[in-house]
Motif scaffolding. Structure first.
Motif: not given
Length: 384
Positions: A336, A290, A295, A301, A309-311, A356, A293, A304, A287-288
């Motif tokens: 999201r 990538s 899921t 979540m 992270k973008q997810f 963020y 993500v 993320c 996750i860190k």
């Protein structure tokens, strides 16, 4: 101060394991000694029965929502799955041996506690679905501290009662839980569903707090144990996998020009990489590192958000979306959360880059309030 934690410490699940790690770590960082009460979930006993209406609604839902069905597995494939599960259990046991040295021996029933009672100044139950009777079944009283004496200090932290606010308690369960909750010094839950159930069924005004994984500032202790690098990749971590979701995974990867990582997936899908075994540390690092993500895991979540992270998150079953959307709404991340493949194909909002800075302004307030709830009970002889 000695603090005993009761949660799903022996579950071979990344989120359950990490929320236990985080809660124990935070309490220790506050200067206290922790132990983790080891109550493995038993399969013994008759499972809870669904009513005729519940069964009918479930069948109708399954008919109209084929994307919630898993791939059919042959006998040979199921045997391989069991072997992968066995090997993964060893990986989780390795993690527990290093990071849960304070794990007690097994307690399965109240009789076990009578033989050897774990001593502590404060008992904490949570987080995860410790108050979901579909999960705990005949052991549910233990997770409401039925084994404690009346004078013992106890609280819940981010307990979850499941995703169904219309859950039908049996009268015996209602009376038992009501009596057990009366002995709690403080009660907090993870989501608004829990708030509603406790108010409507037990007339209790609980406090809502964040999942304990948000309480600690760093996971570097775990990340340094992994050499995984998922840069330039879309990491897909899904409990429900079928043709519909595979199409989505390939679509997202193509739209984002990313490679696909599906580590932890037990199903070998033609044309996609296959790596069914994954340590807790590697899962975090995936996750860190990538770029994106995808899921259906609540804790997927959560991490993320922690790692910015973008997810996209897609709740894996009907009734489970509230805990995802509850957190998303509080942080302004509702764009999201999707409930079907069709929604993803028809939307471009998931392509927007998450701000963020704005998310963390809200998260920091929630995190501070969550810490305040817990730390007020981590003071010897104070009984809020």
């Amino acid at each position: 101060m000695k603090v005993a934690i009761l949660t799903f410490a022996r579950t071979n699940n990344y989120g359950a394991t990490l929320q236990c790690y985080a809660l124990s770590k935070f309490i220790e960082q506050c200067g206290h000694q922790t132990s983790i009460i080891n109550v493995p979930l038993m399969k013994a006993g008759a499972p809870r029965k669904k009513s005729f209406v519940e069964k009918l609604m479930s069948k109708m839902h399954g008919y109209f929502h084929q994307y919630e069905k898993r791939y059919h597995r042959t006998t040979e494939e199921l045997q391989k799955d069991r072997e992968y599960d066995r090997q993964n259990m060893l990986l989780f046991d390795d993690f527990r041996s290093v990071y849960f040295p304070n794990l007690t021996h097994e307690y399965l029933t109240e009789a076990d506690f009578e033989k050897d009672f774990p001593q502590a100044d404060l008992y904490v139950v949570g987080s995860d679905q410790v108050w979901n009777l579909w999960v705990t079944n005949i052991q549910y009283p233990l997770f409401f501290f039925s084994f404690l004496k009346h004078r013992e200090k106890r609280i819940s932290y981010a307990a979850c009662l499941g995703g169904d606010r219309n859950f039908k308690f049996e009268n015996e369960e209602l009376n038992s839980i009501r009596n057990l909750l009366a002995d709690f010094n403080g009660i907090s839950v993870r989501d608004t569903t829990g708030l509603s159930i406790l108010k409507e069924k037990f007339n209790i005004d609980a406090t809502q707090v964040l999942d304990p994984t948000f309480l600690i500032n760093s996971y570097d202790e775990l990340l340094k144990d992994s050499s995984v690098d998922a840069s330039c990749s879309l990491f897909s971590f899904k409990f429900i996998i079928n043709d519909e979701w595979v199409k989505v995974i390939k679509y997202l990867a193509e739209e984002l020009s990313l490679n696909i990582r599906m580590d932890t997936c037990l199903i070998h899908i033609k044309g996609l990489p296959f790596k069914p075994l994954c340590t807790v540390q590697d899962w975090l690092k995936l996750i860190k590192t990538s770029d994106f993500v995808f899921t259906d895991s609540f804790h997927g979540m959560v991490f993320c958000i922690i790692f910015k992270k973008q997810f996209i998150v897609t709740p894996s079953y009907k009734g489970g979306e509230e805990r995802y959307m509850d957190l998303a709404l509080k942080l302004g991340l509702e764009e999201r959360v999707y409930t079907s493949p069709k929604e993803i194909f028809l939307s471009n909002k998931w392509k927007n880059v998450i701000d963020y800075d704005a998310v963390y302004k809200k998260l920091d307030v929630l995190r501070e309030n969550s810490k305040k709830f817990l730390t007020q009970y981590l003071i010897q002889n104070i009984n809020p």
